[in-house]
Design an enzyme around this catalytic site. Structure first.
Site, short mmCIF file in Angstrom:
data_model
loop_
_atom_site.label_atom_id
_atom_site.label_comp_id
_atom_site.label_asym_id
_atom_site.label_seq_id
_atom_site.Cartn_x
_atom_site.Cartn_y
_atom_site.Cartn_z
N LYS A 196 38.90 44.09 56.65
CA LYS A 196 39.99 42.95 56.16
C LYS A 196 39.54 41.60 56.43
CE LYS A 196 43.64 40.99 54.93
NZ LYS A 196 44.66 41.15 54.19
N CYS A 198 46.77 33.62 55.23
CA CYS A 198 45.66 34.76 55.16
C CYS A 198 44.39 33.81 55.47
CB CYS A 198 45.70 35.47 54.03
SG CYS A 198 47.38 36.10 53.65
N1 SAJ Z 1 42.02 28.18 46.59
C1 SAJ Z 1 40.96 27.39 46.53
N2 SAJ Z 1 40.15 27.52 45.57
C2 SAJ Z 1 40.09 28.60 44.67
C3 SAJ Z 1 40.63 29.59 45.38
C4 SAJ Z 1 41.86 29.44 45.99
O1 SAJ Z 1 41.21 26.11 46.92
O2 SAJ Z 1 38.83 28.85 43.99
C5 SAJ Z 1 43.05 28.02 47.68
C6 SAJ Z 1 44.45 28.53 47.18
O3 SAJ Z 1 44.95 27.18 46.50
C7 SAJ Z 1 45.37 28.57 48.42
C8 SAJ Z 1 44.24 29.35 49.17
O4 SAJ Z 1 42.92 28.86 48.90
O5 SAJ Z 1 45.56 27.53 49.14
C9 SAJ Z 1 44.37 30.97 49.27
O6 SAJ Z 1 44.62 31.46 48.08
P1 SAJ Z 1 44.09 32.78 47.44
O7 SAJ Z 1 44.71 32.79 46.32
O8 SAJ Z 1 42.82 32.73 47.43
O9 SAJ Z 1 44.53 33.84 48.60
P2 SAJ Z 1 45.80 34.31 49.32
O10 SAJ Z 1 45.76 33.71 50.68
O11 SAJ Z 1 47.08 34.17 48.41
O12 SAJ Z 1 45.57 35.91 49.51
C10 SAJ Z 1 44.53 36.29 50.08
C11 SAJ Z 1 43.64 37.64 49.33
N3 SAJ Z 1 42.43 37.81 49.86
C12 SAJ Z 1 41.15 37.69 48.97
O13 SAJ Z 1 41.41 37.41 47.94
C13 SAJ Z 1 39.84 38.05 49.67
C14 SAJ Z 1 44.56 38.75 49.14
O14 SAJ Z 1 43.86 39.59 48.37
C15 SAJ Z 1 45.05 39.18 50.68
O15 SAJ Z 1 45.69 40.12 50.71
C16 SAJ Z 1 45.55 38.01 51.33
O16 SAJ Z 1 44.75 36.96 51.28
C17 SAJ Z 1 45.80 38.51 52.69
O17 SAJ Z 1 47.41 38.85 52.87
O18 SAJ Z 1 45.30 38.67 53.75
#
Ligand code: SAJ
Length: 407
Positions: A201, A255
């Site tokens: 995880k 996360c």
């Molecule tokens: N972000 C970027 N660039 C990107 C993608 C995201 O800057 O290309 C930023 C987003 O704007 C945000 C942050 O990253 O601020 C995180 O967003 P996210 O959409 O990547 O992920 P979370 O935090 O909403 O959810 C993650 C997911 N983990 C993965 O994709 C490996 C989700 O599957 C998990 O269940 C979740 O964390 C968790 O609860 O751990």
């Protein structure tokens, strides 16, 4: 019957999903307000499809209470904050929940921990709670780690379709819990040991954090070299083995901006790429602040009160503001004594969480000359024509307006 402990962003959808698929579920939360709201028929946060899922679960008889139930299966989904100084996980909420469960659990009960924990947490902090007391030891309580993987904004879909991991001490217990999840999960459900499940995880979220950091670092390099990072990423991603993520104004949420620190906290001398990546992501709100300063200077603008920050949530189309890049940036502005005048608006945040916060898009636009797009909510994407005549800093490359500035 399953007693789901903790009805937050993960516990609530999980409890509802199981109940909607015919499992007998009682949801427990120590926050009486959450219980009262759910019992009044109100869900406690916005998420696509959650309302319908709630109705279906209620019609199948789900109950909500502040009391822990005496049963044979528990799912613990409580928060796991981290200590900002040591970067280590704080397992206190999980340990407290397990202590309460142990007081009422039936003989042979299984306690499933869904909360994200750093590798080794169950053996270090949770198993001793079972083994310390002879009476509890005699109850033969089993521990399982089944980390959640769903993404806010698409939780209901991902609950059904994502693959899952179940970490257990033996196959029999793993299979029993797999059957519960299989009531709704159409993905593959892998059974492994507890430590491996804990590690997977954290590694999944770390992988994403490191890849986002790479995109953010490229944005900084391209700013310095006066090149278009989006065009470069677009072309690179046409290579069959390259898939670069998108740069942004920072990484928020509970996360990806948190979990990788567990590895840095536990393995400070080893987790070097991870450490640097997290620092790069954490530096982005200040990078945006610097861009605001440069753009104001270029446009001979002196009044920070005419700058508007669009978006307070940690990402698009959710109402979650935890660790959000905008809040990080506002904190940084406050430290530089220039925070209180900037205007802020987010269509998903109805409570006042900062000064000069607007709740009407039109009024917000009227009071600013320079808009900084921190979050790419759909509302912004469909209202881009309203930005004509304003200075725009588009931190997500969504607007395509002539003269818009980028990271
Ligand atoms: N972000 C970027 N660039 C990107 C993608 C995201 O800057 O290309 C930023 C987003 O704007 C945000 C942050 O990253 O601020 C995180 O967003 P996210 O959409 O990547 O992920 P979370 O935090 O909403 O959810 C993650 C997911 N983990 C993965 O994709 C490996 C989700 O599957 C998990 O269940 C979740 O964390 C968790 O609860 O751990």
């Amino acid at each position: 019957m399953i007693n789901v402990i903790g009805l937050g962003y993960i516990g609530l959808p999980t409890a509802l999903m199981m109940a909607a698929h015919g499992v007998d579920v009682v949801g427990t939360d120590c926050n009486e307000e959450i219980i009262a709201a759910l019992n009044r028929g109100h869900i406690t946060f916005q998420e696509e499809g959650l309302e319908e899922l709630f109705e279906s679960a209620v019609s199948q008889g789900i109950r909500f209470t502040a009391q822990y139930q005496s049963t044979d299966t528990y799912i613990v989904s409580v928060p796991t904050p981290y200590d900002k100084f040591t970067k280590k996980v704080d397992a206190a909420y999980v340990a407290d929940a397990v202590r309460e469960v142990l007081k009422v659990a039936e003989k042979g009960a299984v306690i499933v921990i869904e909360s994200t924990i750093s590798p080794g947490t169950i053996n270090k902090y949770i198993r001793p709670l079972i083994e310390a007391d002879e009476d509890i030891k005699g109850k033969n309580i089993q521990l399982v780690h089944a980390p959640e993987r769903i993404i806010p904004g698409n939780m209901v879909y991902e609950l059904i379709h994502n693959n899952r991991t179940i970490g257990a001490d033996n196959r029999e217990v793993g299979e029993k819990i797999r059957n519960y999840y299989a009531s709704f999960c159409q993905g593959e459900i892998v059974i492994t040991d507890i430590c491996t499940a804990e590690m997977t995880k954290v590694v999944e979220n770390t992988y994403r954090a490191v890849n986002i950091a790479f995109a953010n670092e490229l944005a900084k390099i391209c700013r310095h070299a006066d090149m278009d990072v989006y065009e470069i990423i677009r072309i690179c991603n046409m290579h069959p083995r390259v898939n670069i993520l998108q740069p942004g104004p920072g990484v928020g949420g509970h996360c990806i901006s948190v979990d990788p620190w567990f590895l840095v906290g536990d393995y400070p001398g080893l987790a070097k790429v991870i450490d640097e990546s997290m620092k790069t992501n954490d530096s982005m709100p200040d990078f945006v602040l610097n861009r605001i300063y440069e753009i104001m200077k270029e446009n001979h603008m002196t009044d920070i009160g005419r700058v508007g920050i669009y978006g307070l949530t940690y990402k698009e189309n959710v109402d979650d503001i935890r660790e959000s890049p905008t809040l990080q940036m506002l904190e940084s502005m406050a430290r530089h004594l220039c925070g209180s005048q900037v205007k802020v608006y987010d269509p998903f945040v109805s409570e006042n969480v900062t000064e000069n916060q607007y709740h009407d898009f039109g009024a917000f636009l009227q009071d600013i000359d320079f808009i900084v797009i921190m979050v790419k909510h759909d509302e912004m994407k469909i209202n881009l024509e309203k930005l004509h005549g304003k200075i725009v800093l588009d931190c997500h490359n969504i607007c395509g307006l002539d003269g818009a500035y980028h990271l």
